[in-house]
Design an enzyme around this catalytic site. Structure first.
Site, PDB file in Angstrom:
ATOM      1  N   LYS A 114      48.550  38.315  28.168  1.00 25.69           N
ATOM      2  CA  LYS A 114      48.479  39.301  29.255  1.00 25.69           C
ATOM      3  C   LYS A 114      49.844  39.899  29.530  1.00 25.69           C
ATOM      4  O   LYS A 114      49.952  41.069  29.878  1.00 25.69           O
ATOM      5  CB  LYS A 114      47.934  38.656  30.536  1.00 25.69           C
ATOM      6  CG  LYS A 114      46.433  38.490  30.514  1.00 25.69           C
ATOM      7  CD  LYS A 114      45.867  38.292  31.895  1.00 25.69           C
ATOM      8  CE  LYS A 114      44.364  38.111  31.860  1.00 25.69           C
ATOM      9  NZ  LYS A 114      43.785  37.734  33.132  1.00 25.69           N
ATOM     10  N   LYS A 196      38.750  38.324  20.953  1.00 27.89           N
ATOM     11  CA  LYS A 196      37.724  38.049  21.974  1.00 27.89           C
ATOM     12  C   LYS A 196      37.194  39.331  22.611  1.00 27.89           C
ATOM     13  O   LYS A 196      37.964  40.256  22.837  1.00 27.89           O
ATOM     14  CB  LYS A 196      38.391  37.177  23.051  1.00 27.89           C
ATOM     15  CG  LYS A 196      37.489  36.494  24.003  1.00 27.89           C
ATOM     16  CD  LYS A 196      38.295  35.832  25.118  1.00 27.89           C
ATOM     17  CE  LYS A 196      38.896  36.840  26.076  1.00 27.89           C
ATOM     18  NZ  LYS A 196      39.515  36.310  27.279  1.00 27.89           N
ATOM     19  N   LYS A 199      36.684  42.654  28.928  1.00 21.86           N
ATOM     20  CA  LYS A 199      36.360  43.829  29.745  1.00 21.86           C
ATOM     21  C   LYS A 199      37.554  44.762  29.874  1.00 21.86           C
ATOM     22  O   LYS A 199      37.407  45.900  30.287  1.00 21.86           O
ATOM     23  CB  LYS A 199      35.819  43.409  31.110  1.00 21.86           C
ATOM     24  CG  LYS A 199      36.679  42.463  31.900  1.00 21.86           C
ATOM     25  CD  LYS A 199      35.900  41.908  33.097  1.00 21.86           C
ATOM     26  CE  LYS A 199      36.496  40.580  33.553  1.00 21.86           C
ATOM     27  NZ  LYS A 199      35.573  39.720  34.244  1.00 21.86           N
TER      28      LYS A 199
HETATM   29  P1  TYM Z   1      37.044  35.865  33.466  1.00 20.79           P
HETATM   30  O1  TYM Z   1      36.705  36.722  34.634  1.00 20.79           O
HETATM   31  O2  TYM Z   1      37.999  36.387  32.451  1.00 20.79           O
HETATM   32  O3  TYM Z   1      35.739  35.438  32.699  1.00 20.79           O
HETATM   33  C1  TYM Z   1      34.644  34.830  33.383  1.00 20.79           C
HETATM   34  C2  TYM Z   1      33.980  33.809  32.494  1.00 20.79           C
HETATM   35  O4  TYM Z   1      33.544  34.429  31.278  1.00 20.79           O
HETATM   36  C3  TYM Z   1      34.047  33.706  30.169  1.00 20.79           C
HETATM   37  N1  TYM Z   1      34.332  34.667  29.088  1.00 20.79           N
HETATM   38  C4  TYM Z   1      33.810  34.592  27.856  1.00 20.79           C
HETATM   39  N2  TYM Z   1      32.969  33.718  27.294  1.00 20.79           N
HETATM   40  C5  TYM Z   1      32.616  33.944  26.006  1.00 20.79           C
HETATM   41  N3  TYM Z   1      33.077  34.980  25.282  1.00 20.79           N
HETATM   42  C6  TYM Z   1      33.923  35.874  25.798  1.00 20.79           C
HETATM   43  N4  TYM Z   1      34.349  36.899  25.096  1.00 20.79           N
HETATM   44  C7  TYM Z   1      34.331  35.707  27.165  1.00 20.79           C
HETATM   45  N5  TYM Z   1      35.140  36.400  27.992  1.00 20.79           N
HETATM   46  C8  TYM Z   1      35.131  35.741  29.167  1.00 20.79           C
HETATM   47  C9  TYM Z   1      35.307  33.034  30.661  1.00 20.79           C
HETATM   48  O5  TYM Z   1      35.636  31.911  29.881  1.00 20.79           O
HETATM   49  C10 TYM Z   1      34.918  32.680  32.067  1.00 20.79           C
HETATM   50  O6  TYM Z   1      34.192  31.468  32.086  1.00 20.79           O
HETATM   51  N6  TYM Z   1      40.262  32.473  35.143  1.00 20.79           N
HETATM   52  C11 TYM Z   1      38.872  32.806  35.086  1.00 20.79           C
HETATM   53  C12 TYM Z   1      38.220  32.944  36.436  1.00 20.79           C
HETATM   54  C13 TYM Z   1      38.414  31.767  37.333  1.00 20.79           C
HETATM   55  C14 TYM Z   1      37.764  30.506  37.220  1.00 20.79           C
HETATM   56  C15 TYM Z   1      38.241  29.732  38.296  1.00 20.79           C
HETATM   57  C16 TYM Z   1      36.846  29.984  36.311  1.00 20.79           C
HETATM   58  C17 TYM Z   1      39.214  31.697  38.418  1.00 20.79           C
HETATM   59  N7  TYM Z   1      39.117  30.475  39.001  1.00 20.79           N
HETATM   60  C18 TYM Z   1      37.811  28.402  38.494  1.00 20.79           C
HETATM   61  C19 TYM Z   1      36.416  28.673  36.515  1.00 20.79           C
HETATM   62  C20 TYM Z   1      36.900  27.904  37.572  1.00 20.79           C
HETATM   63  C21 TYM Z   1      38.732  34.117  34.342  1.00 20.79           C
HETATM   64  O7  TYM Z   1      39.646  34.869  34.194  1.00 20.79           O
HETATM   65  O8  TYM Z   1      37.507  34.426  33.972  1.00 20.79           O
END
Ligand code: TYM
Length: 334
Positions: A114, A196, A199
């Site tokens: 990032k 990966k 979004k």
């Molecule tokens: P975020 O918003 O990037 O993504 C949300 C969830 O989607 C999963 N994910 C994917 N899984 C499979 N293939 C992909 N291409 C893909 N892109 C995203 C992510 O692994 C995630 O589970 N840091 C986290 C948000 C967060 C969080 C937490 C999660 C904040 N606090 C506490 C769990 C527990 C994040 O950026 O997710």
């Protein structure tokens, strides 16, 4: 409710939800909701580690809540809430920040990636992002965290901080376990199957959004990058096909062998056409429900208010203990 194990997870409202988020995380949440006490958060504090337009952030946060519900999360079984509504998240994050080594954060691959993309806005929030995530999880005495594979390293930090705090002050936090499904934990970009699906990708053909129309879905699947081997086989040599097979299998629940057999001798065009319809049908009811829910803001407001109330009580219990253990004088109310 009380005896059930606790689940916590979240998605950032930093743009639109992709099928990566859906298949890697939210779809699994739906299947876990009967057996666990679940907290599903809309992590808006995390979202502002990269620049957001305020009115878009507000809309995306509400739409994300509507998507949680539309994907099948039941209001009776889950606590759905907005992270900034429960101030304990930011408060515990500060305390954990004071226990986190810079070296640990420097090693976070997501930060490294990032920071390359956001050189002009390399802020401290982006650096300490995983600490806030640890606070999210530890506040609820979480047993299990269902996420995609990209969050594994962040979870290790959460585990590490829980153990460090417990060792330094006495048993306080439950040490959480990751829950990463075998299929769908890493959905790749449709345009570059070695990276990966994200979004924040500039190329909109690289991802499918939960809000995409059937025609957009068909177009994107048709254009998905494959190879010239012209066989449907689940192997590393064919990353594009492997990714499409993952999506196919995660949605239908069929094994790779079953799907490979069905398409033996078939070309990519037929496989892609079928897959597009499978995705269209999976997402259609979700998109329609989201559209309905977004017309009913009062209802969404009721859901996130109730969610915040319940989350706040649970979070405060943990935070109060933490404050006492680190040596803060207990606040007295008149
Ligand atoms: P975020 O918003 O990037 O993504 C949300 C969830 O989607 C999963 N994910 C994917 N899984 C499979 N293939 C992909 N291409 C893909 N892109 C995203 C992510 O692994 C995630 O589970 N840091 C986290 C948000 C967060 C969080 C937490 C999660 C904040 N606090 C506490 C769990 C527990 C994040 O950026 O997710």
């Amino acid at each position: 409710m009380g005896d059930k194990k606790v689940i916590f997870s979240g998605v950032q409202p930093s743009g639109k939800v992709t099928i990566g988020n859906y298949l890697g995380a939210i779809k699994n949440w739906v299947s876990l909701q009967d057996d666990y006490d679940c907290y599903y958060c809309i992590v808006d504090l995390h979202a502002i580690t990269v620049p957001q337009v305020p009115k878009d952030l507000r809309r995306n946060s509400l739409e994300l809540l509507a998507q949680y519900i539309a994907c099948g999360l039941d209001l009776e079984k889950n606590t759905m809430f907005i992270q900034s509504h429960v101030s304990a998240h930011a408060e515990l994050a500060w305390i954990l920040n004071c226990m986190t080594y810079m070296g640990q954060l420097n090693r976070m691959t997501q930060f490294k990636e990032k920071s390359k993309k956001n050189e002009a806005n390399l802020n401290a929030g982006l650096f300490t992002y995983p600490v806030l995530m640890a606070a999210d999880i530890l506040l609820y005495q979480t047993d299990l965290v269902p996420v995609g594979e990209d969050q594994k390293q962040h979870l290790e930090l959460a585990r590490d901080l829980a153990e460090r705090f417990n060792n330094r002050y006495s048993e306080t936090f439950k040490v959480p376990e990751p829950y990463i499904a075998k299929v769908g934990a890493r959905i790749m970009s449709l345009q570059d199957p070695t990276s990966k699906m994200s979004k924040s990708d500039e190329n909109e053909n690289s991802y499918i959004l939960l809000t995409d129309t059937p025609d957009a879905i068909r177009r994107k699947v048709k254009r998905a990058v494959t190879d010239s081997l012209n066989r449907i086989k689940y192997c590393d040599e064919q990353p594009g096909i492997k990714n499409l097979l993952n999506i196919y299998s995660k949605i239908t629940g069929e094994s790779m062998e079953e799907i490979e057999q069905r398409y033996e001798g078939e070309g990519y065009a037929k496989f892609k056409k079928d897959l597009a319809e499978i995705i269209v049908e999976e997402l259609r009811p979700i998109r329609e429900k989201v559209e309905d829910l977004m017309k009913n803001k009062d209802y969404l407001e009721k859901v996130y208010m109730e969610g915040a109330n319940k989350a706040e009580r649970a979070a405060w219990k943990t935070l109060r203990k933490v404050y006492r253990k680190v040596g803060f004088i207990q606040k007295k109310f008149k």
